[in-house]
Scaffold this active site. Structure first.
Site, PDB file in Angstrom:
ATOM      1  N   TYR A 205       0.841  -1.199   0.000  1.00 40.30           N
ATOM      2  CA  TYR A 205       0.000   0.000   0.000  1.00 40.30           C
ATOM      3  C   TYR A 205       0.879   1.253   0.000  1.00 40.30           C
ATOM      4  O   TYR A 205       0.739   2.132  -0.856  1.00 40.30           O
ATOM      5  CB  TYR A 205      -0.931  -0.013   1.217  1.00 40.30           C
ATOM      6  CG  TYR A 205      -1.872   1.161   1.266  1.00 40.30           C
ATOM      7  CD1 TYR A 205      -2.902   1.294   0.332  1.00 40.30           C
ATOM      8  CD2 TYR A 205      -1.722   2.154   2.231  1.00 40.30           C
ATOM      9  CE1 TYR A 205      -3.748   2.397   0.377  1.00 40.30           C
ATOM     10  CE2 TYR A 205      -2.573   3.237   2.270  1.00 40.30           C
ATOM     11  CZ  TYR A 205      -3.592   3.354   1.344  1.00 40.30           C
ATOM     12  OH  TYR A 205      -4.426   4.440   1.382  1.00 40.30           O
TER      13      TYR A 205
ATOM     14  N   GLU B  58       4.137   1.687  -0.657  1.00 38.21           N
ATOM     15  CA  GLU B  58       5.008   1.857  -1.818  1.00 38.21           C
ATOM     16  C   GLU B  58       4.189   2.071  -3.092  1.00 38.21           C
ATOM     17  O   GLU B  58       4.628   2.752  -4.013  1.00 38.21           O
ATOM     18  CB  GLU B  58       5.948   0.657  -1.975  1.00 38.21           C
ATOM     19  CG  GLU B  58       6.910   0.484  -0.796  1.00 38.21           C
ATOM     20  CD  GLU B  58       7.997   1.557  -0.705  1.00 38.21           C
ATOM     21  OE1 GLU B  58       7.879   2.615  -1.359  1.00 38.21           O
ATOM     22  OE2 GLU B  58       8.968   1.331   0.028  1.00 38.21           O
TER      23      GLU B  58
END
Ligand code: UDP
Length: 234
Positions: A51, A53
């Site tokens: 999420y 990255e």
């Protein structure tokens, strides 16, 4: 891929496009409050990493499409937001605590409950997002949107218990891996660029939120169970 598709579409149509980014780009921050220049402390290989990255990579795509193709982008870094119409089962802390308290079940406090979050009421968030989309001078720079009022999860649990006297107490559970210890937006940029600041305190915003969840729970008791169709079980 979704971000890239929308950016390509915006480039073709000459449309302004908003990325609803997130405070998660700051990871488990070691400074407080977090301003937009802070680059974050993100684990690349934890349960939250895809999420965090993913959102960070999307910010990069928005930035590059603005620089190289002139796409008219806006980037909002949204901090924890709550209010009516949340999914009672989304597992987030406000929905969990209120639903558990309304059912008379113990509220599940993860870890010591001393980690902090800053909760923004949905109406304030929408005003901020609209202002950002309407801003002619904001360009591609990311803008924090959130309420700087910072609370520990223990304080939140106390607030919810005071509002729902039939609550079932609380219980301490394991802290999920990489759970950020603190989170609080520095909203200087949003104030300056958008003339925006949240108006609704947590104490005030929880009132319509509790009323909404209470209604949802009543409705779920009269609604047929999922999977049932008229004339028999699916
Ligand atoms: N949390 C908790 N009990 C719950 C759900 C969450 O104590 O039933 C904690 C969680 O560990 C975190 C905070 O509440 O520290 C906010 O969690 P949420 O999932 O709402 O938001 P995020 O962690 O993504 O900011």
């Amino acid at each position: 891929m979704g971000a890239l598709n929308l950016l390509e579409l915006a480039a073709r149509k000459g449309a302004r496009v908003l990325q609803s980014s997130t405070s998660e780009v700051y990871g488990d921050p070691d400074v407080s409050p977090q301003n937009e220049d802070y680059r974050g402390l993100v684990n690349t290989m934890g349960p939250r990493s895809c999420y965090d990255e993913g959102k960070r990579a999307a910010e990069t795509l928005f930035h590059d499409m603005h620089e190289t193709r002139g796409v008219d982008v806006r980037v909002a870094r949204i901090f924890n937001t709550y209010g009516p119409r949340m999914d009672p089962e989304d597992g987030r802390v406000i929905s969990n605590f209120i639903v558990q308290a309304l059912k008379g079940e113990p509220m599940t406090i993860y870890g010591t409950g001393e980690q902090t979050r800053s909760f923004c009421y949905v109406d304030d968030m929408l005003d901020g997002l609209m202002a950002l989309m309407e801003c002619e001078t904001c360009g591609a720079m990311p803008v924090n949107l959130g309420n700087p009022g910072e609370f520990t999860m223990n304080e939140l649990a106390d607030l919810v218990q005071k509002m729902i006297p039939t609550h079932g107490g609380s219980v301490y559970c394991d802290l999920p891996k990489d759970d950020p210890r603190q989170r609080r937006p520095d909203i200087t940029r949003a104030k300056g660029l958008l003339n925006w600041a949240p108006k609704v305190t947590l104490r005030v915003g929880l009132v319509p939120t509790v009323a909404y969840f209470s209604k949802e729970l009543e409705l779920s008791q009269v609604r047929p169970a999922t999977g049932m169709v008229e004339g028999g079980a699916a």
